[in-house]
Design a protein around this motif. Structure first.
Motif, PDB file in Angstrom:
ATOM      1  N   PRO A   1       0.840  -1.205   0.000  1.00 41.30           N
ATOM      2  CA  PRO A   1       0.000   0.000   0.000  1.00 41.30           C
ATOM      3  C   PRO A   1       0.874   1.253   0.000  1.00 41.30           C
ATOM      4  N   SER A   2       0.319   2.258  -0.617  1.00 41.38           N
ATOM      5  CA  SER A   2       1.034   3.526  -0.694  1.00 41.38           C
ATOM      6  C   SER A   2       0.986   4.262   0.649  1.00 41.38           C
ATOM      7  N   GLY A   3      -0.135   4.112   1.347  1.00 41.23           N
ATOM      8  CA  GLY A   3      -0.324   4.886   2.568  1.00 41.23           C
ATOM      9  C   GLY A   3      -1.041   6.187   2.273  1.00 41.23           C
ATOM     10  N   ASP A   4      -0.989   6.624   1.017  1.00 41.55           N
ATOM     11  CA  ASP A   4      -1.670   7.849   0.603  1.00 41.55           C
ATOM     12  C   ASP A   4      -3.096   7.490   0.193  1.00 41.55           C
ATOM     13  N   PRO A   5      -4.101   8.023   0.906  1.00 43.97           N
ATOM     14  CA  PRO A   5      -5.490   7.645   0.589  1.00 43.97           C
ATOM     15  C   PRO A   5      -5.900   8.063  -0.826  1.00 43.97           C
ATOM     16  N   GLN A   6      -5.225   9.026  -1.436  1.00 42.93           N
ATOM     17  CA  GLN A   6      -5.546   9.474  -2.799  1.00 42.93           C
ATOM     18  C   GLN A   6      -4.871   8.616  -3.877  1.00 42.93           C
ATOM     19  N   ALA A   7      -3.925   7.795  -3.465  1.00 42.94           N
ATOM     20  CA  ALA A   7      -3.110   7.077  -4.463  1.00 42.94           C
ATOM     21  C   ALA A   7      -3.943   6.070  -5.261  1.00 42.94           C
ATOM     22  N   PRO A   8      -3.695   6.022  -6.539  1.00 42.39           N
ATOM     23  CA  PRO A   8      -4.372   4.983  -7.344  1.00 42.39           C
ATOM     24  C   PRO A   8      -3.777   3.611  -7.034  1.00 42.39           C
ATOM     25  N   THR A   9      -4.556   2.611  -7.374  1.00 43.94           N
ATOM     26  CA  THR A   9      -4.087   1.232  -7.171  1.00 43.94           C
ATOM     27  C   THR A   9      -3.752   0.604  -8.523  1.00 43.94           C
ATOM     28  N   VAL A  10      -2.579  -0.004  -8.576  1.00 43.11           N
ATOM     29  CA  VAL A  10      -2.132  -0.627  -9.830  1.00 43.11           C
ATOM     30  C   VAL A  10      -1.908  -2.112  -9.573  1.00 43.11           C
TER      31      VAL A  10
ATOM     32  N   PRO B   1      -7.323   3.669 -24.920  1.00 40.07           N
ATOM     33  CA  PRO B   1      -7.159   4.749 -25.917  1.00 40.07           C
ATOM     34  C   PRO B   1      -5.847   5.503 -25.698  1.00 40.07           C
ATOM     35  N   LEU B   2      -5.331   6.059 -26.794  1.00 38.70           N
ATOM     36  CA  LEU B   2      -4.046   6.767 -26.737  1.00 38.70           C
ATOM     37  C   LEU B   2      -4.051   7.891 -25.703  1.00 38.70           C
ATOM     38  N   ASP B   3      -5.199   8.506 -25.497  1.00 37.49           N
ATOM     39  CA  ASP B   3      -5.223   9.660 -24.597  1.00 37.49           C
ATOM     40  C   ASP B   3      -5.575   9.285 -23.155  1.00 37.49           C
ATOM     41  N   HIS B   4      -5.610   7.992 -22.854  1.00 42.54           N
ATOM     42  CA  HIS B   4      -5.898   7.592 -21.474  1.00 42.54           C
ATOM     43  C   HIS B   4      -4.744   8.052 -20.571  1.00 42.54           C
ATOM     44  N   PRO B   5      -5.041   8.711 -19.424  1.00 38.22           N
ATOM     45  CA  PRO B   5      -3.967   9.244 -18.581  1.00 38.22           C
ATOM     46  C   PRO B   5      -2.974   8.172 -18.101  1.00 38.22           C
ATOM     47  N   ALA B   6      -3.444   6.972 -17.810  1.00 42.97           N
ATOM     48  CA  ALA B   6      -2.514   5.928 -17.358  1.00 42.97           C
ATOM     49  C   ALA B   6      -1.574   5.529 -18.489  1.00 42.97           C
ATOM     50  N   LEU B   7      -2.125   5.491 -19.710  1.00 43.48           N
ATOM     51  CA  LEU B   7      -1.272   5.174 -20.858  1.00 43.48           C
ATOM     52  C   LEU B   7      -0.239   6.283 -21.070  1.00 43.48           C
TER      53      LEU B   7
ATOM     54  N   LEU C   1       2.325   8.081 -12.431  1.00 47.13           N
ATOM     55  CA  LEU C   1       0.931   7.630 -12.366  1.00 47.13           C
ATOM     56  C   LEU C   1       0.197   8.318 -11.207  1.00 47.13           C
ATOM     57  N   ALA C   2       0.832   8.308 -10.056  1.00 53.76           N
ATOM     58  CA  ALA C   2       0.198   8.881  -8.861  1.00 53.76           C
ATOM     59  C   ALA C   2      -0.085  10.367  -9.088  1.00 53.76           C
ATOM     60  N   GLU C   3       0.895  11.040  -9.682  1.00 53.64           N
ATOM     61  CA  GLU C   3       0.762  12.476  -9.897  1.00 53.64           C
ATOM     62  C   GLU C   3      -0.350  12.791 -10.908  1.00 53.64           C
ATOM     63  N   HIS C   4      -0.290  12.139 -12.050  1.00 50.39           N
ATOM     64  CA  HIS C   4      -1.251  12.457 -13.107  1.00 50.39           C
ATOM     65  C   HIS C   4      -2.618  11.851 -12.867  1.00 50.39           C
ATOM     66  N   TRP C   5      -2.652  10.800 -12.101  1.00 49.13           N
ATOM     67  CA  TRP C   5      -3.952  10.198 -11.754  1.00 49.13           C
ATOM     68  C   TRP C   5      -4.782  11.215 -10.963  1.00 49.13           C
ATOM     69  N   ARG C   6      -4.116  11.825 -10.022  1.00 51.01           N
ATOM     70  CA  ARG C   6      -4.801  12.851  -9.224  1.00 51.01           C
ATOM     71  C   ARG C   6      -5.316  13.973 -10.133  1.00 51.01           C
ATOM     72  N   ASP C   7      -4.437  14.406 -11.074  1.00 50.31           N
ATOM     73  CA  ASP C   7      -4.853  15.486 -11.985  1.00 50.31           C
ATOM     74  C   ASP C   7      -6.087  15.093 -12.792  1.00 50.31           C
ATOM     75  N   ALA C   8      -6.080  13.841 -13.191  1.00 51.18           N
ATOM     76  CA  ALA C   8      -7.135  13.413 -14.119  1.00 51.18           C
ATOM     77  C   ALA C   8      -8.446  13.078 -13.409  1.00 51.18           C
ATOM     78  N   HIS C   9      -8.399  12.903 -12.094  1.00 52.66           N
ATOM     79  CA  HIS C   9      -9.629  12.472 -11.402  1.00 52.66           C
ATOM     80  C   HIS C   9     -10.143  13.517 -10.413  1.00 52.66           C
TER      81      HIS C   9
END
Lengths: 473, 473
Positions: free
Chosen positions: B84-93, B384-390, B465-473
């Motif tokens: 676990p990341s410990g960060d409650p905002q962190a995405p799970t991979v 899709p090419l524009d998916h933030p995780a991609l 991922l963690a950084e941009h996931w937050r931006d995208a969600h």
């Protein structure tokens, strides 16, 4: 031997009297022959096939043929007999039949021993009763009845018999035999007594057989089976190519779509179509015999026309790719087709082969290579309705049956075509067997009254042939 | 463990320094794993597969994963790990890979022992070096480099690993396993490390896999094989019907002609087509790999589009009638087809099945009955090419490779789609293997510098991922 001569030139009532007098002995003799299990396909019956040839040779001698010979082949022996007319104008007729039989065993479903003939009412049960010993044997009593009724000491035609011993094994040495025999078997007409009639109450004469060309096509795509995920949809698939070839074989009218295939085809005359249509054809019952669930074929033709008088292309086998249980995601490396083409009079097997070769090569997509191999072809044979020898057969049969004679053809292909081809003589089919006789099946039988009609027909035939042959030539 | 922290947020030079420091130990450890012949397809290696799972579990513990479990299946065990990341905002991979390998034996053509790893220059030779132990193992050093370079004590994402043990045997229990695991493996994104790149000098990210539906069709005509002379040309032939089905599968543009088949298909965007076209594709060399002699496929699409992004219909097997040597003049009683359909994003396997069933029933002529059986389908997956995780994967990889990252897709089908389906999460493919690595072939190897680029990519990825996931969600 009865010497009574009838006032009728062909001796109708004398013939019948003679046949009635000799009926019992004839059937006893035939039964003796049927007891010999001359199964050509089974090596342990090789001696029986030879015994069968010797038995027939002795009986033909007794019948009066001055020349009787057992002819060796690399396989089973054939029997040849000759009885010259003495009349230099007389036509020469060669009768073809076979003395070997299909395998048979009680446990196959026979109600009686297959090689212990049994008479029940009008029926004689035994392997070979109809196919073909019964139909060969009626010629022996027939020629005697002919002589007796006409008072002749020799037949009105130069009569030759060639009775082979390997027909049930595919006649592997027959073509070579007749090519070697040359002049010995030369004839103006060939009578094949190894077929049947439409039905007991519908006597018919068969006027021809279809020919046969067959080939195997091997199609090659990738050098090995390849992954359909990685490559599928981007390379040619040889199984698809094979299927597309098959699909392209016929057009939307179910006509063969190979350019040039129909070249030379002898079309049915209106009269032939009318006569075929007079046969009491019942589609339901035909489908039961065919074990099929629908009819399907060339547009504009009836079922009988399709199987007797039209050329066809048929897939006999197809294969390629994964053959096991479940699936396998491959583009297969190769595929094959086994095709056969039934041919009708006028078609030349060599030209059909050439047409198919060209067509196949033209059809295949880039990236699919192929090999095509043709087997030995069988030519079609056909005797036109107005051929004088056919007319003689029809008259002789009509007199015996006291009924109009209709016409059939045979959809299959056989050694008759070799005789037509090598002897360059018309082939006439004189058979009295009926579909219920059970050829190649358990409880084979022959209808005794029809067998005697066969005797009677040949008793009339030789005189008629001699008379009308002279008129026609 | 080095604790140096770079000024760069994702720690470029610190990551590289860390990797260089641990390079030798990493390769030694990987070699130890590669010595375990975890061949899932061979029952006598069952203990080795278990040993492989235990080895990996121990090593993941050592890496720092607080939770590591060996999960039993009715077949070979899988390994699950969670950090676990410990960060409650962190995405799970969830990272997917497999620890079992293809069979291998020296006599198959290996230059060295397949389970005795050998380093030659930049290459590490061993069964499993690329598929898939090497690509699973780079995640262990990757996460450590990520922590070292960022100074974190836990990953920036909630990191889960699921490494199955039966992929080389078709993942027979994988779907059930992930369905049972439910919340344990829940994730916002799936990283599949079991694929490759276009080429050593052309790093790429795979964006999707095709799905798969397959069926077997049994076609029945006459109740038994029947004589093609007696019946041919007048009854429907099931081999012909099978062939006509196949021929009708594609139209003249090589598009699948089953009505409704393309329903929902996600078309390539112009951008994707442009990017595919940027790949240095050499048709000659592709054909050599395909062992094929020509390309062929849907009009309007390149070969790469055809295998990656277009649905297909392929004949995997066809059969019917006589299969032996020479010919046999029959109308066969039955024929079969084995077809498979590759599906792309937007297609629903159930609707494809329904469309094919309807189409087959409509195509068949009277007198031909059929049975059609579908196997279990695999869904297509596409991100899709524009998916933030991609985009994160592309950035991380671009930073590691210092090159623009292009895109591929995978024409085959696999368990990745099950993960997308069950987890309802995008699947991203992160692989550094190249076509010359010899998956499933003798002398499998991995390029060591690429393996370390894999380590480096994952070292950058979790932070991005963690950084941009937050931006995208």
């Amino acid at each position: 031997m009865s010497q009574s001569v009838d006032s009728d030139v062909s001796g109708g009532s004398a013939v019948r009297t003679f046949i009635q007098t000799h009926r019992a002995a004839f059937l006893d003799d035939l039964a003796e022959w049927l007891r010999i299990p001359s199964v050509s396909a089974q090596p342990d019956h090789a001696d029986d096939v030879r015994r069968s040839a010797d038995w027939l040779a002795a009986r033909l001698k007794e019948t009066g043929f001055p020349t009787v010979e057992v002819w060796e082949t690399p396989g089973a022996p054939a029997v040849f007999a000759e009885w010259p007319s003495g009349d230099p104008q007389a036509p020469t007729v060669l009768v073809y039949g076979h003395h070997d039989v299909q395998p048979a065993a009680r446990e196959d479903g026979w109600h009686t021993e297959p090689f212990e003939p049994v008479v029940r009412g009008n029926r004689l049960y035994a392997r070979g009763a109809a196919d073909d010993k019964g139909q060969v044997f009626f010629h022996t009593l027939g020629v005697r009845a002919h002589l007796a009724a006409t008072g002749r000491s020799t037949p009105a035609v130069n009569l030759k018999l060639l009775i082979e011993g390997e027909e049930e094994s595919g006649s592997p040495h027959f073509r070579a035999l007749i090519e070697e025999c040359g002049e010995r078997i030369a004839a103006d007409a060939v009578i094949v007594s190894d077929t049947g009639m439409w039905a007991e109450d519908t006597p018919t004469v068969c006027t021809g057989m279809r020919g046969l060309a067959d080939c195997e096509i091997e199609l090659r795509g990738p050098d090995q089976d390849i992954h359909s995920g990685s490559f599928g949809g981007a390379v040619p698939n040889p199984a698809t190519a094979a299927a597309r070839l098959v699909a392209a074989l016929h057009d939307e009218h179910a006509r063969v779509a190979v350019p040039g295939f129909y070249e030379g085809v002898s079309e049915l005359t209106d009269r032939e179509r009318e006569l075929f249509a007079e046969l009491p054809f019942d589609e339901e019952s035909w489908l039961r015999t065919a074990k099929s669930h629908a009819t399907h074929g060339e547009a504009g033709h009836t079922t009988l026309e399709r199987i007797w008088a039209r050329p066809t292309a048929e897939v006999n086998g197809i294969g390629g790719g994964y053959q096991g249980p479940g699936g396998k995601t491959i583009v297969p490396s190769s595929a094959f087709l086994k095709l056969s083409f039934r041919l009708v009079a006028g078609q030349d097997p060599d030209r059909v082969e050439e047409a198919v070769r060209t067509w196949v090569a033209d059809q295949l997509p880039n990236g699919i290579s192929h090999t095509i191999t043709f087997g030995a072809a069988t030519r079609p044979c056909l005797t036109p309705l107005d051929h004088p020898a056919l007319q003689s057969v029809v008259r002789a049969m009509g007199k015996a049956f006291e009924q109009p004679i209709l016409f059939t053809r045979e959809g299959g292909s056989g050694p008759a075509a070799d005789l037509q081809d090598v002897l360059d003589a018309p082939v006439l089919f004189l058979g009295i067997s009926v579909p219920s006789d059970g050829w190649h099946a358990p409880n084979e039988k022959v209808e005794i009254d029809l067998l005697l009609k066969g005797v009677e027909t040949t008793a009339y035939l030789w005189g008629d042939l001699a008379e009308h042959w002279r008129d026609a030539h």
